[in-house]
Design a protein around this motif. Structure first.
Motif, PDB file in Angstrom:
ATOM      1  N   UNK A   1      -0.389  10.885  -3.101  1.00 24.04           N
ATOM      2  CA  UNK A   1       0.560  10.555  -2.038  1.00 24.04           C
ATOM      3  C   UNK A   1       0.784   9.052  -1.887  1.00 24.04           C
ATOM      4  N   UNK A   2      -0.245   8.276  -2.139  1.00 24.65           N
ATOM      5  CA  UNK A   2      -0.118   6.832  -2.005  1.00 24.65           C
ATOM      6  C   UNK A   2       0.950   6.305  -2.958  1.00 24.65           C
ATOM      7  N   UNK A   3       0.852   6.686  -4.218  1.00 24.21           N
ATOM      8  CA  UNK A   3       1.810   6.226  -5.224  1.00 24.21           C
ATOM      9  C   UNK A   3       3.201   6.776  -4.946  1.00 24.21           C
ATOM     10  N   UNK A   4       3.250   8.018  -4.547  1.00 19.96           N
ATOM     11  CA  UNK A   4       4.538   8.651  -4.278  1.00 19.96           C
ATOM     12  C   UNK A   4       5.271   7.970  -3.121  1.00 19.96           C
ATOM     13  N   UNK A   5       4.531   7.701  -2.050  1.00 18.72           N
ATOM     14  CA  UNK A   5       5.139   7.050  -0.902  1.00 18.72           C
ATOM     15  C   UNK A   5       5.561   5.618  -1.233  1.00 18.72           C
ATOM     16  N   UNK A   6       4.779   4.957  -2.090  1.00 18.65           N
ATOM     17  CA  UNK A   6       5.118   3.601  -2.505  1.00 18.65           C
ATOM     18  C   UNK A   6       6.440   3.593  -3.264  1.00 18.65           C
ATOM     19  N   UNK A   7       6.634   4.596  -4.119  1.00 17.83           N
ATOM     20  CA  UNK A   7       7.878   4.701  -4.885  1.00 17.83           C
ATOM     21  C   UNK A   7       9.065   4.963  -3.960  1.00 17.83           C
TER      22      UNK A   7
ATOM     23  N   UNK B   1      11.728  17.678  -1.198  1.00 17.46           N
ATOM     24  CA  UNK B   1      11.671  19.116  -0.942  1.00 17.46           C
ATOM     25  C   UNK B   1      10.242  19.656  -1.028  1.00 17.46           C
ATOM     26  N   UNK B   2       9.408  18.992  -1.828  1.00 18.58           N
ATOM     27  CA  UNK B   2       8.049  19.506  -2.034  1.00 18.58           C
ATOM     28  C   UNK B   2       6.987  18.760  -1.228  1.00 18.58           C
ATOM     29  N   UNK B   3       7.394  17.692  -0.530  1.00 15.07           N
ATOM     30  CA  UNK B   3       6.440  16.983   0.331  1.00 15.07           C
ATOM     31  C   UNK B   3       6.344  17.762   1.648  1.00 15.07           C
ATOM     32  N   UNK B   4       5.174  18.241   1.981  1.00  9.15           N
ATOM     33  CA  UNK B   4       5.000  19.166   3.099  1.00  9.15           C
ATOM     34  C   UNK B   4       5.387  18.603   4.456  1.00  9.15           C
TER      35      UNK B   4
ATOM     36  N   UNK C   1      10.102   5.516 -11.203  1.00  7.66           N
ATOM     37  CA  UNK C   1      10.424   6.930 -11.404  1.00  7.66           C
ATOM     38  C   UNK C   1       9.177   7.768 -11.653  1.00  7.66           C
ATOM     39  N   UNK C   2       8.257   7.253 -12.476  1.00  2.83           N
ATOM     40  CA  UNK C   2       7.041   8.018 -12.785  1.00  2.83           C
ATOM     41  C   UNK C   2       6.141   8.160 -11.559  1.00  2.83           C
ATOM     42  N   UNK C   3       6.153   7.137 -10.680  1.00  7.71           N
ATOM     43  CA  UNK C   3       5.289   7.176  -9.494  1.00  7.71           C
ATOM     44  C   UNK C   3       5.774   8.188  -8.463  1.00  7.71           C
ATOM     45  N   UNK C   4       7.086   8.368  -8.387  1.00  3.56           N
ATOM     46  CA  UNK C   4       7.596   9.309  -7.381  1.00  3.56           C
ATOM     47  C   UNK C   4       7.240  10.743  -7.759  1.00  3.56           C
TER      48      UNK C   4
ATOM     49  N   UNK D   1      -0.392   5.261  11.079  1.00  8.15           N
ATOM     50  CA  UNK D   1      -1.578   4.895  10.321  1.00  8.15           C
ATOM     51  C   UNK D   1      -1.726   5.663   9.029  1.00  8.15           C
ATOM     52  N   UNK D   2      -0.604   6.041   8.443  1.00 10.07           N
ATOM     53  CA  UNK D   2      -0.612   6.847   7.219  1.00 10.07           C
ATOM     54  C   UNK D   2      -1.370   6.158   6.087  1.00 10.07           C
ATOM     55  N   UNK D   3      -1.276   4.811   6.012  1.00 15.67           N
ATOM     56  CA  UNK D   3      -1.895   4.080   4.917  1.00 15.67           C
ATOM     57  C   UNK D   3      -3.382   3.770   5.146  1.00 15.67           C
ATOM     58  N   UNK D   4      -3.873   4.083   6.328  1.00 17.92           N
ATOM     59  CA  UNK D   4      -5.270   3.756   6.618  1.00 17.92           C
ATOM     60  C   UNK D   4      -6.213   4.423   5.626  1.00 17.92           C
ATOM     61  N   UNK D   5      -5.888   5.665   5.266  1.00 19.22           N
ATOM     62  CA  UNK D   5      -6.737   6.421   4.346  1.00 19.22           C
ATOM     63  C   UNK D   5      -6.800   5.781   2.962  1.00 19.22           C
ATOM     64  N   UNK D   6      -5.816   4.905   2.683  1.00 19.82           N
ATOM     65  CA  UNK D   6      -5.768   4.288   1.367  1.00 19.82           C
ATOM     66  C   UNK D   6      -6.173   2.812   1.410  1.00 19.82           C
ATOM     67  N   UNK D   7      -6.804   2.393   2.506  1.00 22.95           N
ATOM     68  CA  UNK D   7      -7.137   0.981   2.677  1.00 22.95           C
ATOM     69  C   UNK D   7      -8.030   0.455   1.561  1.00 22.95           C
ATOM     70  N   UNK D   8      -8.881   1.314   1.006  1.00 13.97           N
ATOM     71  CA  UNK D   8      -9.780   0.872  -0.068  1.00 13.97           C
ATOM     72  C   UNK D   8      -9.027   0.554  -1.346  1.00 13.97           C
ATOM     73  N   UNK D   9      -7.804   1.101  -1.476  1.00 11.35           N
ATOM     74  CA  UNK D   9      -7.018   0.871  -2.684  1.00 11.35           C
ATOM     75  C   UNK D   9      -6.153  -0.381  -2.595  1.00 11.35           C
ATOM     76  N   UNK D  10      -5.956  -0.893  -1.394  1.00 11.36           N
ATOM     77  CA  UNK D  10      -4.993  -1.974  -1.203  1.00 11.36           C
ATOM     78  C   UNK D  10      -5.318  -3.227  -1.999  1.00 11.36           C
TER      79      UNK D  10
END
Length: 240
Positions: free
Chosen positions: A202-208, A144-147, A194-197, A76-85
């Motif tokens: 986190x939403x944009x990064x994961x999408x990339x 490497x920097x994603x916790x 490339x810019x999104x990653x 359910x990682x994307x649940x927190x971003x449901x308002x952005x979908x």
């Protein structure tokens, strides 16, 4: 008095000249390396190495997709971003359907594929594989920097990047060996995500990362196909 062209011996001689010219033309179109057994064997071996690297990338990409994305979606990682979908539907659709490497993908069906010259075919494949150099390099850096990314994912991403570089080196070596006078122009397309990653969101990064992983899974099938086809065309080895 009969004209020279009407003489049977002259006609036979003319036909022989034409046939010899066609045979010479066909032989001249075959790279010198392929006519030399000592040169041909390393080329075949390098094609085999390239294919094995593509298979390795294929397996590693499937592992990364299953271990990283399936776990994120199922938890359910994307649940927190449901308002952005609703606002980002177009971006999500693009991430799941658009691949930057498509413009460098050689044709694989139809008349264009049949008539495609092997030299140009190999050039396009080099650019197709090369399209992943920068995206994969950036992926390894960002992971490497994603916790919450495991060491296993880091290791898989590193192996994918390493094998992709070696695959590109193999294809370049084959080109210089088979077409020593050929000119290789590297035209690697820019990865639009490339810019999104690099984003701190986190939403944009994961999408990339999803776009990269999803496209690589698709592209590696084409890569394997193209390597097998070029190996057959250039060396007459491994033809089905």
């Amino acid at each position: 008095m009969k004209l020279p062209l009407s003489q049977p011996h002259f006609c036979s001689f003319l036909l022989l000249v034409v046939l010899n010219f066609l045979l010479w033309e066909k032989a001249a179109s075959v790279p010198a390396c392929i006519r030399d057994e000592h040169c041909l064997k390393p080329v075949v071996a390098t094609f085999n190495n390239a294919l094995q690297r593509a298979v390795t990338i294929h397996n590693l990409t499937e592992q990364m997709y299953l271990q990283f994305f399936v776990s994120k979606f199922s938890s359910g990682y994307f649940v927190a971003f449901s308002s952005q979908l609703t606002m980002l539907d177009h971006l999500i659709i693009k991430a799941t359907s658009y691949c930057h490497s498509t413009i460098t993908n050689p044709p694989n069906i139809g008349r264009e594929f049949i008539q495609f010259k092997s030299k140009r075919y190999l050039k396009m494949l080099i650019n197709f594989v090369g399209a992943w150099i920068i995206p994969l390099n950036r992926l390894v850096f960002e992971l490497r920097v994603i916790k919450d990314v495991s060491e296993t994912i880091h290791s898989i991403a590193n192996e994918i990047e390493r094998n992709n570089k070696l695959l590109l080196d193999d294809l370049k070596w084959i080109f210089t060996k088979v077409y020593p006078k050929g000119r290789l122009e590297e035209m690697f397309p820019r990865w639009e995500f490339l810019s999104l990653i690099k984003s701190k969101d986190k939403f944009y990064q994961l999408l990339a990362i999803f776009n990269l992983s999803n496209c690589l899974r698709k592209d590696i099938y084409y890569t394997e196909f193209h390597i097998k086809t070029l190996k057959c065309r250039i060396t007459n080895e491994g033809c089905c």
